[in-house]
Structure formats: C-alpha cells, structure tokens
Motif scaffolding. Structure first.
Motif, PDB file in Angstrom:
ATOM      1  N   LYS A 109       0.834  -1.205   0.000  1.00 28.87           N
ATOM      2  CA  LYS A 109       0.000   0.000   0.000  1.00 28.87           C
ATOM      3  C   LYS A 109       0.865   1.249   0.000  1.00 28.87           C
ATOM      4  O   LYS A 109       0.555   2.243  -0.657  1.00 28.87           O
ATOM      5  CB  LYS A 109      -0.907  -0.017   1.239  1.00 28.87           C
ATOM      6  N   GLU A 110       1.988   1.203   0.741  1.00 31.49           N
ATOM      7  CA  GLU A 110       2.953   2.296   0.795  1.00 31.49           C
ATOM      8  C   GLU A 110       4.325   1.754   0.408  1.00 31.49           C
ATOM      9  O   GLU A 110       4.746   0.701   0.897  1.00 31.49           O
ATOM     10  CB  GLU A 110       3.015   2.909   2.195  1.00 31.49           C
ATOM     11  N   ALA A 111       5.037   2.483  -0.442  1.00 27.22           N
ATOM     12  CA  ALA A 111       6.285   1.965  -1.011  1.00 27.22           C
ATOM     13  C   ALA A 111       7.429   1.859  -0.005  1.00 27.22           C
ATOM     14  O   ALA A 111       8.338   1.065  -0.184  1.00 27.22           O
ATOM     15  CB  ALA A 111       6.711   2.846  -2.183  1.00 27.22           C
ATOM     16  N   ARG A 112       7.417   2.647   1.052  1.00 25.74           N
ATOM     17  CA  ARG A 112       8.560   2.679   1.975  1.00 25.74           C
ATOM     18  C   ARG A 112       8.468   1.665   3.111  1.00 25.74           C
ATOM     19  O   ARG A 112       9.389   1.537   3.911  1.00 25.74           O
ATOM     20  CB  ARG A 112       8.692   4.080   2.578  1.00 25.74           C
ATOM     21  N   VAL A 113       7.380   0.957   3.202  1.00 27.76           N
ATOM     22  CA  VAL A 113       7.187   0.035   4.323  1.00 27.76           C
ATOM     23  C   VAL A 113       8.100  -1.186   4.173  1.00 27.76           C
ATOM     24  O   VAL A 113       8.217  -1.768   3.098  1.00 27.76           O
ATOM     25  CB  VAL A 113       5.716  -0.409   4.415  1.00 27.76           C
ATOM     26  N   VAL A 114       8.747  -1.558   5.273  1.00 29.25           N
ATOM     27  CA  VAL A 114       9.651  -2.714   5.289  1.00 29.25           C
ATOM     28  C   VAL A 114       8.901  -3.929   5.829  1.00 29.25           C
ATOM     29  O   VAL A 114       8.301  -3.873   6.910  1.00 29.25           O
ATOM     30  CB  VAL A 114      10.886  -2.438   6.173  1.00 29.25           C
ATOM     31  N   TYR A 115       8.942  -5.021   5.075  1.00 32.79           N
ATOM     32  CA  TYR A 115       8.327  -6.278   5.505  1.00 32.79           C
ATOM     33  C   TYR A 115       9.418  -7.322   5.721  1.00 32.79           C
ATOM     34  O   TYR A 115      10.568  -7.134   5.317  1.00 32.79           O
ATOM     35  CB  TYR A 115       7.323  -6.773   4.463  1.00 32.79           C
TER      36      TYR A 115
END
Length: 208
Positions: A109-115
């Motif tokens: 949903k958001e490009a900067r999120v780290v999974y």
C-alpha cells in the motif's frame, strides 16, 4: 530394403530426440510451490500475543489470486525502542536443502514500508525465546517479483541477531510475512497503516 532402412533411420532419430528431451527435462530447474493462497494461514499481532500492552490490528483476506495482509501497526515502548508487530503464518513440512531462493510477487500500500519473510525450523523453542530466521524486503505499489536467497536468512530471538544458529533447510516448519515497528523508518507515521498483497504462490527455485 530401402524402406526398412528409412523406417529404422526415422525411429533412431525419434529415439535420439526423446533421449535429448529427457536429458533437458532432467536438468531443468522447475519452480516448486512452497505455499499458496489456499494454505492454512493464521494471523497474530502484538495485541493477541501481548494483550496487556499490544495495540496493533491486522486482517487477512484470501482473494482469488492473492493474499491480502493489512492493518494498523502500533508503536509500543520496549527495551530496544519502539516495537509492535503483526504477521501471517502458514505451516510447512518441506526439505528446501536443494534450492537457493524463495520467490514470490508482492505489492505494498505504501512503497517505503519494510516487511520481513520469516522461516522457522525444528530449533524454534529456545530458552531465550522463539528462534526465527528472517530476511527483510521492500516492494512498490505495483506488483514486484521478490527473490530472497535462502543462505541469507538471519537467525533472531526477540528481534535480536544471534550467531550460534543456522537454518536447517531440511526441516523448515513454517513461513510467515511480518511487519515490525522497529524495522521502519524513524519518521514513519504512528500508527502506521499498512497493506501487503502477496501473489497466489510462494515458490522455491535455483534459477538466478
């Protein structure tokens, strides 16, 4: 006599062709399905695991061709700074020792999120806590192919690196997709709205 020779020649060509095809197939590296949308996925958050302090909320939707993991990631004060987590997990019982990579498609949903993709083996239960093997990834808002080397999963207990363990690829027992507050950028929103979509299959392969 000539007809017999022609027929024999044709049969020999067909046999050679079949043998060549068999050799190619023998050395092919087909991608093998590790897990799918239809697998038995369970969802956990800091709220379900630590109800006294947890505040993260997450949902899991199984669409026709994708797994939709979404929710709100809280921030809890911990010994190592801000913590908080959510994950979806599925059991496995596979020998991955013959493979180099885990591969799947995903978008955020958001490009900067780290999974984080997390694996567990038979060593999970340790006196200090649960042992996991983890590797982080970031994807954009469009479908992206993710390929993670099995040799680069890092052993952790309670989010901290431990050096004395190595992932036993012959006895991988679970796979999970996680989001952790401690791995996000310092200026990430609090709480953080997240959404990770994973394609219909998670695969293992040797292809570069």
């Amino acid at each position: 006599m000539k007809k017999k020779l022609v027929v024999a020649s044709i049969l020999l060509c067909l046999m050679n062709s079949s043998l060549a095809s068999a050799e190619v197939n023998h050395f092919e590296d087909p991608r093998v399905t590790l897990s799918t949308v239809e697998a038995d996925w369970s969802i956990k958050t800091d709220k379900t695991e630590r109800p006294q302090v947890g505040a993260s909320v997450a949902t899991l939707l199984k669409a026709e061709n994708e797994l939709q993991f979404q929710g709100t990631l809280a921030a809890i004060e911990g010994n190592g700074g801000l913590v908080g987590f959510a994950f979806v997990e599925t059991p496995l019982s596979q020998d991955l020792s013959q493979y180099k990579y885990i591969e799947f498609y995903a978008k955020s949903k958001e490009a900067r999120v780290v999974y984080t993709l997390t694996l567990k083996d038979e060593q999970t239960q340790q006196d200090a806590g649960t042992l996991t093997f983890e590797q982080e990834f970031v994807v954009g808002t469009d479908w992206t192919k993710v390929k993670l080397a099995l040799s680069e999963f890092q052993p952790k207990i309670r989010g901290r690196l431990v050096d004395s363990f190595q992932l036993d690829l012959k006895q991988v027992r679970s796979l999970s997709f996680q989001i952790n507050r401690s791995q996000q950028e310092p200026d990430s929103p609090i709480p953080l709205e997240f959404g990770l979509d994973v394609g219909s299959e998670v695969l293992v392969t040797n292809q570069e």
